[in-house]
Design an enzyme around this catalytic site. Structure first.
Site, short mmCIF file in Angstrom:
data_model
loop_
_atom_site.label_atom_id
_atom_site.label_comp_id
_atom_site.label_asym_id
_atom_site.label_seq_id
_atom_site.Cartn_x
_atom_site.Cartn_y
_atom_site.Cartn_z
N GLU A 1 -4.90 -0.05 -8.27
CA GLU A 1 -3.77 0.79 -8.69
C GLU A 1 -2.69 -0.12 -9.26
O GLU A 1 -2.18 -1.00 -8.57
CB GLU A 1 -3.21 1.58 -7.50
CG GLU A 1 -4.04 2.78 -7.10
CD GLU A 1 -3.38 3.60 -6.00
OE1 GLU A 1 -3.42 4.84 -6.08
OE2 GLU A 1 -2.83 3.01 -5.05
N SER B 1 0.81 -1.22 0.00
CA SER B 1 0.00 0.00 0.00
C SER B 1 0.84 1.27 0.00
O SER B 1 0.38 2.31 -0.45
CB SER B 1 -0.91 0.02 1.23
OG SER B 1 -1.74 -1.11 1.27
N HIS C 1 -2.00 -2.88 -6.42
CA HIS C 1 -2.53 -2.45 -5.13
C HIS C 1 -4.04 -2.60 -5.12
O HIS C 1 -4.78 -1.76 -5.63
CB HIS C 1 -2.14 -0.99 -4.86
CG HIS C 1 -2.63 -0.48 -3.55
ND1 HIS C 1 -2.88 0.84 -3.31
CD2 HIS C 1 -2.93 -1.13 -2.38
CE1 HIS C 1 -3.32 1.00 -2.07
NE2 HIS C 1 -3.37 -0.19 -1.50
N ASN D 1 -3.36 6.48 -1.32
CA ASN D 1 -2.95 6.54 0.08
C ASN D 1 -2.08 7.75 0.39
O ASN D 1 -2.02 8.19 1.54
CB ASN D 1 -2.21 5.26 0.47
CG ASN D 1 -3.17 4.13 0.78
OD1 ASN D 1 -4.36 4.35 0.98
ND2 ASN D 1 -2.66 2.91 0.82
#
Length: 691
Positions: free
Chosen positions: A448, A415, A436, A486
């Protein structure tokens, strides 16, 4: 004969066949509308013709209006005027449907006098997904054909129904034999002539409306049932009001009312935002910087390391797509627990009627468990989903490098971590990519795809194609802390944490975000995910409020206490314990608490996110501002009707954003120092859409 480049006109016996061929989806562009209008007029004036069949070549009937024409000046014939030509034709018109008849396509079919479709055809009115309502009579004609309640269900869902269902509800008159649509439509047209059937106009029907008269509760129940789902959206209420007009007004006045309600929505920023998301999602699939003829690699078998929440969810995606998966765990106990959870998830889905019971065993049969890493040797793709620790992941990749076959793709589900650093543990960094997934991985649509400085083009292309194969929305991003989603979340975290230390309550922060349109607030989300996710019990040091809450056993909803307290039904209430922890920690840090209003909460959180997005774009971590929007709309709950953080910023105007950031920087420090990209765009008079 050719009417124009996209429409042909042929006569077979007493029937004129009007055929549209405008790839890829026969959208109702100006050329299509003009061609159909001319062909219908030709048939009306042809004494040898008794009836018409309107049909499309290619893979579908009209799949909708030409979206790119929305908001632009009308070019005649408009769809509504084409409908008048068809509806008022003095000879019967039969609409013959295959593929999808959506939006304006279905609205055009509704003015035909008879409708026939192959069983595989689907039809619907998806305008709500663009923040609109059916604007060519859909809200007025559909209730007259299938009734008020069914029409509202179909229009408010935006989802298509099968031709079989459409026949059962009276939306179409006949089902054709699969692959024989043209012949069956001609047969129907001849039968209409032989039996001297009338020119049936949907607009003149009243029987289905009469069933609903004197029953206002239909609309009240619809509003109540959808209140939570449509919170914040304007289109659903306008749709209900338009359908209500079918009972309140004569048809022509109802059409005027529909147009008024449509125009309200078309001019509103919500529809612009939802149209932006529609196009941005499709643009995200286009990979920049790689030759268009780069071929994807075949993925026939996948390996997943880890059978926990993420690993199990990832494996389910591939099993759902019919791709065999080998799942590796460190112990037989952990492996069996993970497989039990996967089976339980499938069984729950089957009980809800969303998959056939026999499919549970079929999908489980595609999953093979193992405690031996060597069993991944024949996999085309191996995805690591172990603990978020760089050393652990590097060790796993070093082992994979020795085990995986030449040409295998090695992927990490990290992440936040540096994938170049992870790839350096192998002798084949060019074969490493980030995938991801978002939790729960079998549900969340976002993926992702993270390419490193060494990732080969064919692996990037394969990963993006694979995203579509497993039903995900793939967004290509660069390698950097937190990637796109993130990293922006980290900026939000920083401001949310700081705000509560300075005097805002967690519930005040959450309410501002909820009122903005998020499904839940920041601290509610943390409690739901679990405050202990990523928390290391052995290394904890009371360094922040989250650590302290974890140290006293408050891990969120699962322990019935985090930032909020929870009852046995997980109903939340503000927690005095969390409040005290926050106040004590603020005092320890020497932070003077004060009153913080909603405007400050709104600006600090949202403009911090926009500013971080601008930095990501400037650094090339994201290729397009719209990619950032898709990440946040799809993976983090940014309200679709606000279009994503970068679209929202453009809507405010970047000069306004720049001034806000400067004001916030003066009051709250370096975190709000404007991104150089924002300063450049403002100086150039441009927006993020131009970056």
């Amino acid at each position: 004969m050719k009417v124009n480049d996209v429409v042909t006109y042929e006569v077979e016996g007493p029937i004129a066949v009007i055929t549209v061929n405008s790839p890829p989806v026969n959208a109702l562009s100006n050329a299509v509308r003009q061609g159909v209008a001319d062909a219908v007029q030709t048939a009306i004036g042809d004494s040898a013709v008794g009836a018409m069949v309107l049909i499309c070549d290619g893979r579908t009937f009209f799949a909708g209006a030409e979206i790119s024409e929305l908001g632009k000046p009308q070019v005649e014939p408009s769809l509504r005027n084409l409908q008048l030509i068809v509806e008022n034709a003095t000879k019967p018109v039969i609409a013959a449907m295959h593929g999808t008849a959506l939006g304006g396509g279905l609205e055009l079919a509704l003015v035909a006098h008879y409708r026939i479709a192959v069983p595989s055809a689907k039809m619907g009115l998806p305008e709500i997904k663009l923040g609109l309502l059916p604007g060519a009579g859909g809200t007025q004609r559909l209730p007259r054909v299938i009734g008020i309640a069914k029409a509202l269900d179909l229009i408010l869902s935006g989802d298509p129904v099968s031709a079989t269902s459409a026949k059962a509800m009276g939306l179409i008159d006949e089902l054709a034999t699969e692959g024989n649509l043209r012949a069956d439509a001609l047969t129907l047209a001849c039968r209409v002539l032989e039996e001297k059937r009338p020119l049936l106009k949907v607009r003149d029907r009243a029987d289905k409306l009469d069933e609903a008269r004197g029953k206002p509760e239909i609309f009240a129940e619809i509003r109540q049932a959808n209140a939570k789902k449509f919170r914040g959206y304007k289109a659903p209420e306008n749709i209900v009001r338009a359908v209500e007009a079918t009972l309140e007004l004569p048809f022509d006045q109802g059409m005027v009312r529909e147009r008024e309600l449509f125009n309200e929505l078309e001019k509103d920023s919500q529809s612009a935002a939802q149209r932006h998301v529609f196009f941005a999602e499709r643009l995200a699939a286009k990979v920049s910087g790689i030759p268009s003829d780069t071929a994807a690699l075949p993925i026939k078998k996948v390996g997943v390391i880890g059978a926990g929440t993420m690993g199990g969810g990832i494996a389910m995606n591939f099993a759902n797509a019919g791709i065999p998966v080998t799942i590796v765990e460190t112990s037989q106990e952990a492996l069996e627990r993970g497989l039990r959870i996967i089976r339980g998830n499938y069984e729950t889905t089957a009980k809800k009627g969303k998959m056939k019971p026999e499919d549970v065993d079929t999908r489980m049969g595609l999953l093979t468990g193992s405690v031996a890493m060597g069993d991944l040797a024949d996999c085309d793709l191996i995805i690591e989903a172990v603990f978020e620790n760089l050393d652990v992941k590097r060790e796993v990749f070093a082992r994979l490098d020795r085990i995986a076959k030449p040409g295998a793709i090695l992927a990490t589900n990290t992440s936040y971590l540096d994938i170049d650093d992870i790839a350096a543990a192998t002798q084949r960094p060019e074969s490493v990519v980030g995938l991801h997934f978002f939790s729960p991985a079998n549900v969340m649509k976002l993926l992702e795809v993270v390419r490193t400085k060494d990732t080969k083009p064919e692996i990037t292309v394969t990963a993006m194609k694979l995203a579509k194969t497993i039903g995900k929305i793939g967004v290509l991003v660069g390698n950097g802390f937190g990637f796109v989603g993130n990293r922006i979340l980290a900026a939000r975290n920083t401001q949310a944490d700081r705000l509560v230390l300075e005097g805002a309550t967690p519930w005040a922060v959450d309410k501002v975000l909820y009122d903005f349109g998020f499904a839940m607030g920041h601290f509610q989300m943390r409690d739901l995910v679990g405050l202990d996710v990523g928390w290391n019990r052995d290394a904890t040091s009371s360094a922040n409020v989250r650590e302290i809450l974890n140290e006293i056993g408050r891990h969120g909803q699962k322990t019935r206490g985090g930032y909020y307290d929870y009852d046995e039904n997980r109903k939340q209430t503000p927690s005095p314990v969390a409040s005290q922890v926050i106040e004590d920690f603020a005092a320890k840090q020497g932070i003077a608490r004060r009153a913080v209003n909603d405007e400050e909460i709104h600006d600090r959180i949202l403009f911090a996110m926009v500013n971080e997005g601008a930095r990501i774009l400037d650094e090339g971590i994201a290729s397009r501002a719209s990619d950032i929007d898709i990440v946040w709309v799809t993976g983090y709950g940014w309200p679709k009707y606000r279009g994503g953080p970068m679209f929202w910023a453009d809507l405010q105007g970047l000069p306004v954003v720049l001034e806000k950031l400067k004001t916030l920087e003066a009051a709250h420090g370096e975190a709000f120092k404007p991104s150089p990209l924002i300063e450049r765009l403002v100086a150039q008079g441009k927006g993020f859409k131009d970056a």
